[in-house]
Design a protein around this motif. Structure first.
Motif, PDB file in Angstrom:
ATOM      1  N   TYR A  32      34.957  75.556  -0.783  1.00 45.16           N
ATOM      2  CA  TYR A  32      35.180  74.189  -1.462  1.00 45.16           C
ATOM      3  C   TYR A  32      34.106  73.231  -0.863  1.00 45.16           C
ATOM      4  N   ALA A  34      32.804  69.015  -1.366  1.00 46.11           N
ATOM      5  CA  ALA A  34      32.781  67.876  -2.008  1.00 46.11           C
ATOM      6  C   ALA A  34      32.297  66.753  -1.326  1.00 46.11           C
ATOM      7  N   ASN A  36      32.330  62.422  -1.073  1.00 45.03           N
ATOM      8  CA  ASN A  36      33.168  61.449  -1.510  1.00 45.03           C
ATOM      9  C   ASN A  36      32.608  60.282  -2.212  1.00 45.03           C
ATOM     10  N   LYS A  83      32.696  63.499  -5.788  1.00 45.61           N
ATOM     11  CA  LYS A  83      33.620  63.288  -6.581  1.00 45.61           C
ATOM     12  C   LYS A  83      34.373  62.262  -5.968  1.00 45.61           C
ATOM     13  N   SER A  84      35.317  61.678  -6.758  1.00 45.87           N
ATOM     14  CA  SER A  84      36.219  60.474  -6.307  1.00 45.87           C
ATOM     15  C   SER A  84      37.170  61.128  -5.223  1.00 45.87           C
ATOM     16  N   ARG A  85      37.592  60.153  -4.425  1.00 49.74           N
ATOM     17  CA  ARG A  85      38.567  60.579  -3.228  1.00 49.74           C
ATOM     18  C   ARG A  85      39.723  60.887  -3.977  1.00 49.74           C
ATOM     19  N   ALA A  86      40.186  60.496  -5.219  1.00 46.47           N
ATOM     20  CA  ALA A  86      41.582  61.072  -5.473  1.00 46.47           C
ATOM     21  C   ALA A  86      41.115  62.580  -6.176  1.00 46.47           C
ATOM     22  N   THR A  87      40.214  62.751  -6.733  1.00 43.09           N
ATOM     23  CA  THR A  87      39.844  64.196  -7.133  1.00 43.09           C
ATOM     24  C   THR A  87      39.809  65.149  -5.923  1.00 43.09           C
ATOM     25  N   ILE A  88      39.045  64.606  -5.009  1.00 38.72           N
ATOM     26  CA  ILE A  88      39.101  65.490  -3.641  1.00 38.72           C
ATOM     27  C   ILE A  88      40.538  65.764  -3.305  1.00 38.72           C
ATOM     28  N   ASP A  90      43.437  65.763  -4.888  1.00 38.78           N
ATOM     29  CA  ASP A  90      43.870  66.786  -5.662  1.00 38.78           C
ATOM     30  C   ASP A  90      43.247  68.435  -5.493  1.00 38.78           C
ATOM     31  N   GLU A  91      42.061  68.456  -5.342  1.00 42.47           N
ATOM     32  CA  GLU A  91      41.242  69.676  -5.340  1.00 42.47           C
ATOM     33  C   GLU A  91      41.559  70.509  -4.001  1.00 42.47           C
TER      34      GLU A  91
END
Ligand SMILES: [Mg+2]
Length: 179
Positions: A32, A34, A36, A83-88, A90-91
């Motif tokens: 993974y 990402a 931020n 990706k947004s911090r919120a998406t990160i 969750d992922e």
């Protein structure tokens, strides 16, 4: 036990630790990465070390996307790895929760662990299945009496979070063979 080796790039000012990028590799082969999109861009611009060592590795897009990147951007806002911090949050939770009985590992990982855990808020908010501590390959090397320069050296990509996470996995496995 299944190991997840990870590395974060972050901005810290002695009071706060703010996520720039994250790389994770799991013993089951999953990876993974990402960056931020909510990273503190203005503060990073004023941080010479980050500008020289970390920003060059941030996603800039490929092909036409790359050509469309503004010279003023530190990374390409349209790159799918941004990706947004919120998406990160969750992922990353899903990535860790996808395996049972997980061990987290990092290199000088104290700050990495705090920055990771703060993806979800306070310590109390840590998602189920996310370990409350991160093992440190520095500590394991010390325990085995192995000096750092005796370990496999990272060939390239230092301060790219995914490259660093992959190298941490190499070190952890190398140490495990000698434990
Ligand atoms: Mg790193």
């Amino acid at each position: 036990m299944t190991g997840i080796d990870y590395d974060l790039e972050f901005l810290e000012d002695g009071r706060t630790i703010e996520l720039i990028s994250i790389g994770m590799v799991c013993d089951d082969g999953r990876e993974y990465y990402a960056a931020n999109r909510d990273m503190p861009v203005r503060k990073i611009r004023r941080h010479q070390w980050l500008m020289e060592n970390v920003v060059p590795h941030l996603p800039k897009g490929h092909g036409d996307l790359r050509n469309s990147m503004s010279k003023r951007w530190l990374f390409h806002y349209g790159d799918p790895r941004v990706k947004s911090r919120a998406t990160i949050a969750d992922e990353v939770a899903a990535f860790i929760q996808a395996t049972e009985d997980v061990e987290l590992w990092a290199n000088y990982g104290a700050y990495d662990h705090v920055c990771l855990a703060q993806l979800w808020g306070t310590m109390m908010a840590l998602p189920d299945g996310v370990p409350m501590f991160t093992n440190d390959i520095q500590q394991e090397a010390r325990r085995l009496g192995i000096a750092w320069d005796e370990l496999p050296q990272q060939e390239s990509g230092e301060h790219n979070a995914l490259a660093d996470a992959r190298h941490n996995q190499i070190i952890r496995r190398w140490l495990a063979q000698r434990a």
